[in-house]
Design an enzyme around this catalytic site. Structure first.
Site, short mmCIF file in Angstrom:
data_model
loop_
_atom_site.label_atom_id
_atom_site.label_comp_id
_atom_site.label_asym_id
_atom_site.label_seq_id
_atom_site.Cartn_x
_atom_site.Cartn_y
_atom_site.Cartn_z
N HIS A 20 0.83 -1.20 0.00
CA HIS A 20 0.00 0.00 0.00
C HIS A 20 0.87 1.25 0.00
CE1 HIS A 20 -4.37 -1.13 0.82
NE2 HIS A 20 -3.76 -2.21 0.42
N ASP A 112 -4.66 6.34 2.99
CA ASP A 112 -4.91 4.92 2.77
C ASP A 112 -6.08 4.46 3.62
OD1 ASP A 112 -3.09 2.41 1.61
OD2 ASP A 112 -4.54 1.89 3.18
N1 UDP Z 1 7.80 -5.83 -4.44
C1 UDP Z 1 9.10 -5.65 -4.86
N2 UDP Z 1 10.01 -6.61 -4.56
C2 UDP Z 1 9.70 -7.74 -3.87
C3 UDP Z 1 8.36 -7.92 -3.46
C4 UDP Z 1 7.44 -6.95 -3.77
O1 UDP Z 1 9.44 -4.63 -5.47
O2 UDP Z 1 10.58 -8.57 -3.65
C5 UDP Z 1 6.81 -4.78 -4.73
C6 UDP Z 1 6.01 -5.05 -5.98
O3 UDP Z 1 6.64 -4.50 -7.11
C7 UDP Z 1 4.69 -4.37 -5.66
C8 UDP Z 1 4.58 -4.49 -4.15
O4 UDP Z 1 5.89 -4.74 -3.67
O5 UDP Z 1 4.74 -3.01 -6.01
C9 UDP Z 1 3.67 -5.63 -3.72
O6 UDP Z 1 2.35 -5.23 -3.84
P1 UDP Z 1 1.18 -6.22 -4.22
O7 UDP Z 1 -0.08 -5.42 -4.27
O8 UDP Z 1 1.51 -6.97 -5.45
O9 UDP Z 1 1.14 -7.27 -3.06
P2 UDP Z 1 1.17 -7.17 -1.44
O10 UDP Z 1 2.60 -7.09 -1.06
O11 UDP Z 1 0.39 -5.95 -1.04
O12 UDP Z 1 0.53 -8.45 -1.03
#
Ligand code: UDP
Length: 464
Positions: A20, A112
């Site tokens: 987020h 948020d």
């Molecule tokens: N992300 C990243 N590297 C990682 C894991 C996640 O850059 O090793 C970033 C990904 O690009 C995205 C965010 O973290 O922007 C994850 O958001 P998402 O909504 O996909 O999943 P959440 O983490 O909220 O479950």
């Protein structure tokens, strides 16, 4: 606002860490690029993860700053975590936020939804409040219609599918979990018109949400290599190593695997993924994030490491077939590389949209929250994904199991990465959407126009 030419002043209040915070910081940078005086409000610890990219923006002349909220005794709020039920509570920031708003009166605050307490604080100050909930329009339409028609009350179990009434497509779901926002000025959505036009129209016209601005994909504001490499957290592996691995591969030949910033997979599930990947015979980059440790398997001082088949990492390394990243990966850099031809994803909305923006089709593996409806959008509506067969919605507090076996992993990877007609069609459609995503954020594109429209609306409100 004193004069027509003075910039709109916007505050952005992202959630603490994870999927987020990352897009909200990008949204602040986008509005700064549109000329708004943008301030990101956060705690000192959380500012550290994006301070550098904001410094770069400042050096290039963008009107953007960070304002930190301090707690007594320098107490810090932990990052959001899937083991917290359901989310990290940030309400201790209430008093510092109030004091800040007494001293400064922005034209609006984008906050948020997980700072659920902040709605009352901001409303009591009479400042226009815009909500960000991190989802796409498709999920929001499902949410509204489930709330309105209550189809889930007409089935006999959480596993029995029900059709969500009223939507542009026939969408069947089982378990759902959503939250709502009320009495806000409007919402900003990290999506773009051409990705889900029927749902944007339906959401605005039929559901009556005219104050919704679609400004995504926000990740596309990261244009230089440093911003891409440092987005979210510092990467746990030298990006040069990743890029040289990818540079050595054919176009569209590598599968990227990641389950986002929060999901914790069990060691047994990781083992199944490893066997499935090996059997698929395709190249891959696999980001192993958080591993769920049941108390019985926890080692004295660290993480249990025996979740890979014997010799797996050595075999993959020697044959140069696979790269394993433990911790944080530079996701944008990886997805945008021409060698990457597929993304096995938990269908978090950011990951989904980043894959779309890069023109990369997906193997969908939803785990929780609105990820199951995102899977429907990817696979059934947009037709750019293969379902791995994950059907169990896992709550924040449930101990994860090995819900998807190695055979399913192998089949889904082969379907997506193979040379068949189906894979080619998905790749073609994903490529088209990737182009539309980039067009949306360029001058004259739908997301560019929506960002300008929101600024105009805020200007007119603040002059009343
Ligand atoms: N992300 C990243 N590297 C990682 C894991 C996640 O850059 O090793 C970033 C990904 O690009 C995205 C965010 O973290 O922007 C994850 O958001 P998402 O909504 O996909 O999943 P959440 O983490 O909220 O479950």
């Amino acid at each position: 606002m004193d004069s027509k030419s003075s910039p709109v002043e916007m505050f952005f209040f992202p959630y603490v860490g994870g999927g987020h915070q990352i897009p909200m910081v990008d949204i602040a940078r986008i509005f700064a690029a549109h000329g708004a005086k943008s301030t990101i409000i956060t705690s000192p610890k959380h500012a550290l993860s994006f301070q550098k990219s904001i410094n770069r923006n400042q050096q290039s002349g963008l009107p953007i700053t960070i304002k930190t909220l301090h707690l007594p005794d320098d107490i810090e709020i932990p990052d959001t975590d899937m083991s917290a039920t359901p989310r990290t509570d940030t309400s201790m920031l209430q008093e510092p936020l109030k004091s800040l708003l007494v001293d400064s009166r922005p034209d609006c605050i984008v906050h948020d939804m997980f700072h659920h307490w902040s709605a009352d604080v901001i409303n009591s100050m009479n400042i226009p409040r815009i909500v960000f909930n991190g989802n796409c329009c498709f999920s929001r339409c499902i949410l509204e219609n489930v709330r309105k028609y209550k189809p889930h009350e007409k089935v006999s179990s959480d596993y029995e599918p029900f059709v969500v009434p009223g939507l542009p497509d026939k969408i069947e779901l089982t378990a759902l979990s959503f939250r709502f926002e009320e009495k806000s000025f409007g919402i900003v959505v990290n999506s773009f018109y051409d990705l889900e036009p029927a749902y944007v129209e339906y959401f605005k016209q039929d559901l009556g949400n005219d104050k919704a601005w679609f400004v995504g994909p926000v990740s596309l504001c990261n244009r230089n290599i440093e911003d891409k490499a440092e987005r979210g957290q510092k990467t746990s592996i030298d990006e040069g190593k990743i890029l040289s691995f990818l540079d050595s591969k054919e176009t569209n030949s590598v599968l990227y695997i990641s389950f986002g910033s929060l999901a914790r997979l069990s060691p047994e599930q990781l083992l199944e993924i490893a066997y499935g990947l090996e059997a698929s015979n395709h190249s891959f980059i696999w980001v192993v994030g958080k591993i769920f440790q049941s108390p019985g398997t926890r080692k004295e001082n660290g993480i249990e490491e025996n979740w890979l088949p014997s010799g797996f990492e050595e075999r993959m390394g020697e044959s140069k077939r696979g790269l394993i990243i433990r911790g944080w990966a530079p996701q944008l850099l990886i997805l945008e590389h021409t060698a990457v031809g597929g993304f096995m994803t938990h269908c978090g909305w950011n990951s989904t949209l980043e894959s779309v923006s890069a023109g990369v089709p997906m193997v969908t593996w939803p785990i929780t929250a609105e990820q199951f409806s995102n899977e429907k959008l990817i696979s059934d509506v947009l037709k750019i994904g293969v379902k791995v067969g994950s059907v169990n919605w896992v709550s924040w507090s449930t101990e994860p199991s090995a819900a998807v076996g190695r055979d399913k992993v192998e089949v889904a990877v082969k379907r997506l990465m193979g040379t068949g007609e189906e894979a080619a069609e998905m790749r073609r459609r994903a490529g088209e959407l990737g182009e539309k995503a980039k067009n949306a954020v360029e001058e004259g594109g739908s997301s560019f126009i929506d960002a300008e429209a929101l600024l105009q609306e805020l200007k007119s409100v603040s002059r009343i």
